[in-house]
Design an enzyme around this catalytic site. Sequence first.
Site, mmCIF file in Angstrom:
data_model
loop_
_atom_site.group_PDB
_atom_site.id
_atom_site.type_symbol
_atom_site.label_atom_id
_atom_site.label_comp_id
_atom_site.label_asym_id
_atom_site.label_seq_id
_atom_site.Cartn_x
_atom_site.Cartn_y
_atom_site.Cartn_z
ATOM 1 N N ASP A 253 -6.236 5.285 1.634
ATOM 2 C CA ASP A 253 -6.393 3.724 1.525
ATOM 3 C C ASP A 253 -7.470 3.567 2.160
ATOM 4 O O ASP A 253 -8.113 4.303 3.075
ATOM 5 C CB ASP A 253 -5.193 3.225 2.264
ATOM 6 C CG ASP A 253 -4.978 1.745 1.626
ATOM 7 O OD1 ASP A 253 -3.946 1.751 1.053
ATOM 8 O OD2 ASP A 253 -5.842 0.763 1.785
ATOM 9 N N HIS B 30 0.872 -1.524 0.021
ATOM 10 C CA HIS B 30 -0.033 0.099 0.090
ATOM 11 C C HIS B 30 0.813 1.165 -0.027
ATOM 12 O O HIS B 30 0.548 2.203 -0.616
ATOM 13 C CB HIS B 30 -1.055 0.091 1.198
ATOM 14 C CG HIS B 30 -1.904 -1.187 1.143
ATOM 15 N ND1 HIS B 30 -3.017 -0.872 1.367
ATOM 16 C CD2 HIS B 30 -1.572 -2.670 1.289
ATOM 17 C CE1 HIS B 30 -3.735 -2.289 1.199
ATOM 18 N NE2 HIS B 30 -2.648 -3.198 1.182
#
Length: 480
Positions: free
Chosen positions: A149, A43
Site C-alpha cells: 500500500d 486495504h
Amino acid sequence: MEDPIETRNSNLSTSMRSYENLPNHQLDDEVVIVMVPFLAQGHLNQLLQLSCLISSSYDLPVYYVGSATHNRQALLRANALNPLDIAKIHFHDIPLPEFDSPPPDFNALNKFPLHHQPLWDASLHLREPIATFLRDISSKSRRVIVVHDSLMSYIVQDVSSLPNAESYIFNCISVITLYCSLCLFSGKSIQLGEELLKKLPPLEGALPDEVKNFMDFQSPYMDIKSGDIHNTSKVIEGEFLDLLAQVESKQQWAIGPILPTKLNNISNRNNICLEWLNKQPPRSVLYISFGTSTTFSDREVMELAMGLKQSKQKFIWVLREADRGDASTGEARRFELPERFEERVKEVGLVVREWAPQPEILAHSSTGGFMSHCGWNSCIESITMGVPIAAWPMHSDQPRNGFLVTEILKIGLTVREWEKREELVNASTIEKVVRKLMASEEGDAIRKRSEELGEAVRHSTEKGGSSQIELDSFIAHITR
Ligand SMILES: *[C@@H]1O[C@H](CO)[C@@H](O)[C@H](O)[C@H]1NC(C)=O
Ligand SMILES: *[C@@H]1O[C@H](CO)[C@@H](O)[C@H](O)[C@H]1NC(C)=O
Ligand SMILES: *[C@@H]1O[C@H](CO)[C@@H](O)[C@H](O)[C@H]1NC(C)=O
C-alpha cells in the site's frame, strides 16, 4: 434451480484467470511475492484478493505480511474467496506494539476515521521486523517482489537495500483521484474540460491534517517503487490512465477488478441477506452500506430510516459503526431506530448489523441499486456487478469517486453534494433519490447503462480482455 448469483455472473465464473497466456519459462518458483497491506479493512481485503488471484492463477508463492490482529481480521472477513485459494497463502504475523483502539466519534462532522491514529503510529514499528523478514527471504530466492500500500512506503523502504528485491505500489484509490492529486502537487493543470472541472469536488474537507501529515511522512519513500498496480480497468478509467501516464514516469498496470472470479463457490450461501434476496423480484432491492470507516450520528440514522420507509422501495441496510483500529475489540454501538422500525418494514426491508457479504449481494439478480459512501472497493464492486450507485461520499477519495460515477460514467445519482457535507441529509431528500434510482425512467436508464458497463468490465478480466492482458504483463515482468 436457477442460482441468482451464478446467473448474474456466468461471465465471471467461466473466466477463471489463468496463466495459459504466459510462456511457461516465465513461471519461476524462485520469485516470491510479499504483500504488505495497510492495516484497515478496505486495504487488507484488496491485497488478500490479489494474493489469492496471483497464487491460484499463476502458481507463485505469496506471503501476506501484517500484524497478527489484522491478518486474522482479513481472514475472518474474506468475502467471496475460495478457501482452497486462501489456504495457499503464507500468512506471516508480526507483533505490533500495543495501541489504543477507541470507538469512532459518531457525532463528528468530518467523517474521516481519525480514531485509527494510534494504530497508524503503532504500524510504523513494523519497519524493522519486515526488513528482517525481507532480508531472510531475499537470501533464499532469485527475486523478491513486494506489493504494498502507498501508506506502507516507509515500512517497506528497506527493499532498496536488497539487490534482488523490487517493490510495487498497489493503489487502493481510483486513478482519477490519483491523477488529480498528482496534478495538484506538481502544479500541473487537470485535463478535464471546463464543464467537468467546474463540477469536480474540491479536495478541501476530504482529509484531516493528521492524515496529510501521515502521507507526507510516507511520501519520500514512495519513489522507491518500480511501478504501480491499479485496481481499475481501462474500461472504467481508460481516459484517466492515459492522463496519469503523462505525469507519472514509472510503469503502470491496470489489472482490476480483482474480483474473486468464482462467486459460484461461496461459503456463505445461507447468509440471511442472500436468502432474503432470493425471495425478491429482479432488480428490486436497494442495498445500503457505508463501509467500514463511516459512522452515522443517531440523527442521521433516524432520517435515513424515515427516508427509506417513505420511499416504499425494498432495501437491505447494513447498519454498523466504523471499525476500531483493532476491529475485534470493544462493544458495537446499538443504533436507535424509530420505534418498531424493523417490524414495520418487515415486508420491504432488512436491517443487518453484522458483517455482510457485499460482493454476493451486489452480484445477486434481485439487487437493483447501491447507496454507498463510494469507497473505491464499493465502487469497483458495484460497477463490476452492473449495479447503479446512489452516491453519498464521506471522506478521502470518495468525493472524486462519486464524481466519476455520477458525472463521467453516468451510472449513479448524487444523494448529497460534497459542498453540503456538513448539513444533515433529511428524510425527504433520501426518499426522493431512492425513488428516482429505483422507480423512475431516469433510474431505469441509469440501471441499463450500469449493466452495460458491468458487462464490459467483466469482459476485460477474461482472456484477451484488457485487465487480463495487464495482469499477465505484470506477472511476466516480475518473473522475467
Ligand atoms: C479491487 O476490486 C475488487 C472488485 O473487483 C474489490 O472487491 C476489491 O476490494 C478492490 N480493492 C480495491 C481497494 O480497490
Ligand atoms: C468449490 O470448492 C470445493 C471445496 O471447497 C471444491 O472441492 C470444488 O472443486 C470447488 N468448485 C469449483 C467450481 O471451484
Ligand atoms: C430537506 O433538505 C432539502 C435539501 O437541503 C431541503 O430543500 C428541504 O427543504 C428539506 N426538507 C425538509 C422537510 O426539511
